[in-house]
Design an enzyme around this catalytic site. Structure first.
Site, PDB file in Angstrom:
ATOM      1  CG  ASP A   1      -2.027   0.989   1.177  1.00 38.76           C
ATOM      2  OD1 ASP A   1      -2.030   1.810   0.241  1.00 38.76           O
ATOM      3  OD2 ASP A   1      -2.895   0.964   2.059  1.00 38.76           O
TER       4      ASP A   1
ATOM      5  CD  GLU B   1      -5.499  -1.780  -0.271  1.00 37.04           C
ATOM      6  OE1 GLU B   1      -5.525  -2.570   0.684  1.00 37.04           O
ATOM      7  OE2 GLU B   1      -6.393  -0.940  -0.489  1.00 37.04           O
TER       8      GLU B   1
END
Length: 390
Positions: A2, A97
């Site tokens: 992320d 992500e």
């Protein structure tokens, strides 16, 4: 994996003077909202989706910039390419992500060692910070990354998932929103370990099918696979009339219904569009299209204005028409609220409320009054993936 404070990191890469400053990205007006903020601003209590006036009360010295969705999209594509070049299987779940399946790597190299080296490669080649959380499934990996970022590199060994999740607050579990968390708090359930001890029958009676999901998540159970990433090019829909028509009012009502449908599809898939195309086919089968590039959006009111302007420019023969269609292309990942840099908190809340109702009861249950005469077939048919006009 992320990306850390992704929008902020892109802005700091473009202008190094912004590094270390409390930075807020979002609408510049008092009624605007925070799309993203730096970790320095978060220390003051600022967070995304917060009204801008409140964010500036909490952090009056913050620097506010409007943001550049195109720059964020380009940076996201760069990171995607770096990861995809090395990883055996990648799922891009949002603009910042990524889920990576490294199953089997331990036999040859070491999955965590390999993942850490991939993280360093991303940082080196993109110039952007990224965090890594590894575990046996997507749920625990996501919670791990959220819990230890920024600059995280954390492994949760197999068999220790419950031990890791137990002390965390219930709202740290993905998909437990404010209302569910508040309901659980009122019941005295504040930690994941307490939620885990709740009888399954009680959770299902209180939350329905979601009760089973809550119990599984509290126990670190998640069997969802990593779905290989494939870029969707466009989303489109069209309608052929039973009888050729010159009824402009009717055609515009159908176009409005189409936009309501495809814009909702975009938001459900967490995507934005930057190109709108309108298509008409005359009774003699001549087909014409007109398109325009726009700032990234998935908002009905923006797309409706563009589509109606394109139709007015396109329909100039005054001949009978047999078909109209709409296509949205140049898609990127992103939530619709983060594209509304100059919108208001009220409009974002309105879209979220509308989408919740459509998701729960069906997209055709909440429509604009001008489209009440449009058939259900027009509302339901949609080409969501290949982008080929029907």
């Amino acid at each position: 994996m992320d990306l850390d404070a992704f929008f902020v990191a892109v802005e700091c890469k473009r202008d190094k003077r912004l590094r270390g400053l409390p930075l807020i990205i979002g609408g510049s007006s008092r009624r605007g909202v925070v799309a993203a903020c730096s970790y320095e601003a978060r220390k003051f209590g600022v967070h995304s989706a917060m009204p801008m006036y409140l964010a500036l009360q909490l952090c009056p010295d913050a620097k506010v910039i409007s943001g550049d969705m195109e720059a964020y999209s380009q940076a996201s594509h760069l990171v995607t390419e770096v990861i995809s070049d090395s990883a055996p299987m990648v799922e891009k779940s949002s603009i910042d992500e990524f889920y990576i399946d490294a199953s089997g790597m331990d036999r040859f190299y070491g999955a965590f060692k390999w993942a850490c080296e991939l993280r360093k490669k991303v940082i080196t080649e993109s110039g952007l910070p990224i965090s890594l959380g590894m575990s046996v499934n997507k749920l625990v990996s996501k919670v791990t990354t959220n819990e230890f970022k920024p600059d995280a590199e954390k492994l949760i060994p197999a068999g220790t998932e419950k031990e890791f999740l137990g002390p965390l607050a219930v709202d740290k579990i993905p998909m437990i929103g404010k209302q569910t968390a508040s309901f659980l708090y009122d019941m005295g359930v504040r930690t994941v370990s307490t939620l885990r001890e709740m009888p399954l029958n009680f959770l299902t009676s209180a939350f329905g099918k979601n009760g089973i999901s809550l119990w599984n998540k509290a126990n670190g159970i998640d069997n969802s696979p990593v779905v290989p990433y494939a870029e969707q090019k466009s989303i489109s829909t069209e309608s052929t009339f039973e009888n050729d028509t010159i009824d402009v009012k009717r055609m515009k009502s159908i176009l409005i219904a189409m936009i309501e449908k495809v814009a909702f599809q975009l938001r459900e898939q967490k995507k934005l569009t930057a190109c709108v195309t309108v298509k008409i086919r005359y009774s003699n089968f001549d087909t014409e299209t007109k398109q325009v590039h726009i700032p990234y959006t998935s908002s009905d009111h923006v797309l409706l204005r563009v589509v109606q302007e394109l139709f007015d420019k396109l329909y100039n023969r005054r001949m009978l028409i047999r078909l109209v269609g709409v296509r949205l292309s140049h898609l990127v990942h992103g939530n619709h609220q983060i594209s509304l840099f100059d919108d208001t908190l009220e409009s974002i809340n309105l879209y979220e409320a509308m989408d919740r109702m459509k998701h729960r009861y069906g997209s055709e249950k909440l429509v604009r009054a001008t489209t009440l005469g449009v058939s259900r077939r027009v509302r339901m048919e949609v080409n969501s993936f290949k982008g080929n006009l029907r």
